[in-house]
Design an enzyme around this catalytic site. Structure first.
Site, PDB file in Angstrom:
ATOM      1  N   GLU B  60       0.818  -1.224   0.000  1.00 23.12           N
ATOM      2  CA  GLU B  60       0.000   0.000   0.000  1.00 23.12           C
ATOM      3  C   GLU B  60       0.846   1.266   0.000  1.00 23.12           C
ATOM      4  OE1 GLU B  60      -0.552  -2.635   1.918  1.00 23.12           O
ATOM      5  OE2 GLU B  60      -2.424  -3.378   1.040  1.00 23.12           O
ATOM      6  N   HIS B 129     -11.513  -5.349   8.095  1.00 21.40           N
ATOM      7  CA  HIS B 129     -12.239  -5.096   6.848  1.00 21.40           C
ATOM      8  C   HIS B 129     -13.435  -4.178   7.033  1.00 21.40           C
ATOM      9  CE1 HIS B 129      -9.858  -8.527   5.607  1.00 21.40           C
ATOM     10  NE2 HIS B 129     -10.297  -8.428   4.373  1.00 21.40           N
TER      11      HIS B 129
END
Lengths: 339, 325
Positions: B60, B129
């Site tokens: 990321e 999540h």
């Protein structure tokens, strides 16, 4: 380790540049040293914020930057003033940056050198993204990024090298291994025998060069830049040099290293080595040296005057550079400050 | 016009932008071959090719850092982070570089990129999540933070974000991705960043929210109406820059405010709204500002997640408390 000029300034390989260019780069190294000396002095006088000396790293910076095209991108750090200046970042803007002024991060429009990175390691991937964009845009421009041995310990070093390897971006990774990350020696950063060998893990070219050898650094960087421009991807260059001064004006190397080591480093002085070479070639004499030194001193004094002639940024300058257009909430805050 | 879900509207926006502007590209993990974990980028690789729809390594910080470099060099990257909970490795890039380059170069270099992140819980996903950490982005000067709640806004705001000269964090409420369909114009249009939307007008209490919670707040407005309470619903759409005037004008009219957020309560973005009302509309208030928020805990996993979430009932109860104060 690639080496072209020995300690006595004798060629042990092929000179990659002619005498005139060498004289020009010698002058550049002298000027860089004058800037550096001035930086430390100004900090001691309270006229600059913390200053990170580049003393001893002149060949690594000048030699590598000299191998670039004028419009190549550069993403460097707080210790890379000489490289940034070589690529067009004016001394006065560098002084401005060190004096605690945001305008020190704004080089002239035609100079694509990012403001010096202050955090360690996160900037290397920027040179990957920039070079990648140039590749996608179909230009021949490349990006070089400068960092130290300490930065190779950061996770972002891995991500930058990995992206550059996978996407074959036209990036040159120029590591100045100057022996120390603040107080910690290179051996505390990595158990690898060399930093250059890390290139193997990313499927890119890597080479260790004598970072105090102007010719070796120039030649390796030129080859890396050519490789990048030819579409053959990135290169990691480990320029082995030595940080003669402290990490910054805030620390005392006497706490973590033997002063004898610093004295020995002067024998490897990168500037003196080129001076000897030029003298050996009959391209140096005392009169010329005097001219070079005087010109460097004048140039640096002038840069200090320019930097110190500016008023401090106003609140409107600071508020005005958060977004392209000031948002209503910021405008309201600014009005509150100015009223 | 097409009948699109919020997810479909985002896909449509990306295709529209890629078609319109050669500088735009999509970059992230699994965005190409597989069309992204939520299939938002489905079909784009085939249509625009692998130079403009780029599958990256799993990294990321690298994705955002590389996209930052691309933006500095003149491209308009749209980076995808698979879930908001995976964005933190990139936070240093966002905070230290993306948000600041305009300031630290005094406009000489800018990073007009968009970072898309699906956010929020309520669908029983694995740990990490279901995050609602919008406040850590809204806190950073130099960023714009956008969170659409309708398909129309999603497309228009994303196109505005891609055109923005400043970096935009574009948050996509996962729970709304395929909840409803609505008419979305074909082709290019934008919705202005920095402008809230009054979804329904009312006179008794202002219900201020954003993202997935618009769903529960919309239901709460209906229930309150049945109790004879006229609630005004504001969907902020942009958290930064915040449309302060719309909030203040509404509270000055109603004299009551309930801020609804899915994120934990303490130091959440709702606290900023409450403070703003305190600063600019205190004397219009007839009741303390209520905050309806997630618990001050990590969002629970599937079995207890529904207990954490603000509900229509807790929102209605808060609004009624303001009426009784």
């Amino acid at each position: 380790m690639r080496n072209i000029l020995d300690l006595e300034g004798r060629l042990v390989g092929e000179a990659p540049i002619d005498i005139d260019t060498t004289r020009r780069l010698y002058r550049a190294m002298v000027e860089a040293r004058a800037y550096d000396k001035k930086g430390t002095t100004l900090q001691r006088q309270g006229r600059l914020a913390t200053y990170a000396p580049l003393l001893g790293q002149e060949a690594a910076q000048v030699g590598s930057a000299a191998a670039l095209d004028p419009n190549d991108w550069m993403v460097a750090t707080y210790r890379d003033a000489a490289a940034m200046w070589m690529q067009g970042y004016p001394w006065e803007v560098l002084f401005l940056s060190r004096s605690g002024d945001e305008r020190g991060g704004r080089p002239p429009v035609h100079v694509d050198v990012l403001p010096p990175s202050i955090t360690v390691g996160a900037h290397m991937i920027h040179a990957v993204g920039i070079a990648w964009a140039e590749k996608l845009l179909g230009t021949s421009r490349i990006a070089i990024t400068y960092f130290g041995d300490g930065a190779t310990s950061e996770g972002d070093f891995h991500e930058a090298m990995n992206f550059a390897g996978v996407f074959k971006t036209p990036t040159v990774f120029l590591c100045q291994n100057n022996g120390y990350a603040i107080s910690m020696p290179r051996e505390r950063q990595t158990a690898s025998a060399t930093i250059a060998q890390k290139a193997d893990a990313y499927g890119m070219a890597g080479e260790q060069v004598d970072g105090n050898d102007l010719f070796a650094v120039y030649a390796a960087t030129k080859e890396a830049a050519d490789r990048a421009r030819a579409g053959d991807g990135a290169t990691l260059i480990e320029a082995v040099t030595y940080r003669i001064g402290p990490h910054t004006t805030n620390d005392d190397p006497g706490r973590y290293r033997d002063p004898e080591e610093e004295r020995a480093a002067h024998d490897r002085d990168p500037v003196e080595r080129v001076r000897r070479y030029l003298e050996n070639e009959g391209a140096w004499d005392g009169d010329w040296e005097e001219t070079v030194q005087a010109k460097a001193a004048t140039t640096i004094e002038r840069a200090v005057e320019l930097a110190e002639s500016l008023d401090s940024p106003s609140p409107a300058d600071i508020y005005g550079a958060v977004y392209e257009e000031m948002s209503p909430d910021l405008r309201r805050q600014l009005e509150g400050i100015e009223s | 016009m097409s009948e699109l879900t919020l997810a479909g509207a985002i896909t449509d926006a990306l295709a529209t932008a890629l078609d319109k502007d050669q500088r735009v590209l999509v970059i992230g993990e699994d965005v190409g071959q597989t069309g992204g974990v939520f299939r938002i980028t489905d079909g784009l690789l085939g249509r625009f090719g692998d130079q403009r729809v780029i599958d990256t390594p799993v990294a990321e910080s690298g994705i955002v850092g590389a996209a930052f470099g691309m933006a500095v060099a003149g491209l308009r990257p749209v980076a995808e982070i698979q879930f908001m909970g995976f964005s933190y490795p990139a936070y240093d890039q966002i905070l230290s570089h993306v948000a600041r380059i305009r300031n630290r170069s005094q406009h000489r270099f800018t990073a007009p990129l968009v970072i898309r992140m699906p956010c929020g819980g309520g669908f029983g996903a694995a740990e990490h999540h279901s995050e609602s950490t919008e406040v850590i982005y809204a806190h950073l000067p130099g960023l714009k933070v956008v969170i659409p709640a309708t398909p129309y806004d999603a497309k228009g705001l994303l196109l505005a974000a891609i055109d923005s000269p400043d970096p935009v964090i574009f948050l996509e409420p996962i729970r709304l991705y395929r909840l409803v369909r609505e008419e979305v114009p074909d082709g290019y249009y934008t919705v202005e960043i920095g402008k809230a939307r009054i979804e329904s007008e009312g006179t008794d209490v202002s219900l201020i929210t954003w993202g997935a919670m618009t769903h529960e707040v919309r239901e709460a407005v209906e229930v309150l109406s049945g109790h004879g309470i006229s609630a005004e619903m504001i969907d902020l759409r942009t958290l930064r820059p915040l449309d302060e005037d719309t909030i203040i004008e509404s509270v000055q009219k109603t004299g009551r405010a309930v801020v609804v957020q899915e994120a934990p309560k303490t130091a959440g973005f709702g606290a900023e709204i409450a403070a703003l009302i305190g600063e600019r509309a205190l004397y219009s208030l007839r009741a303390p500002v209520e905050r309806v928020a997630g618990w001050d805990t990590t969002i629970p996993l599937k079995k207890a997640e529904h207990r954490y979430m603000p509900t229509t009932e807790t929102i209605v109860a808060a609004a009624r408390r303001t009426m009784e104060a």
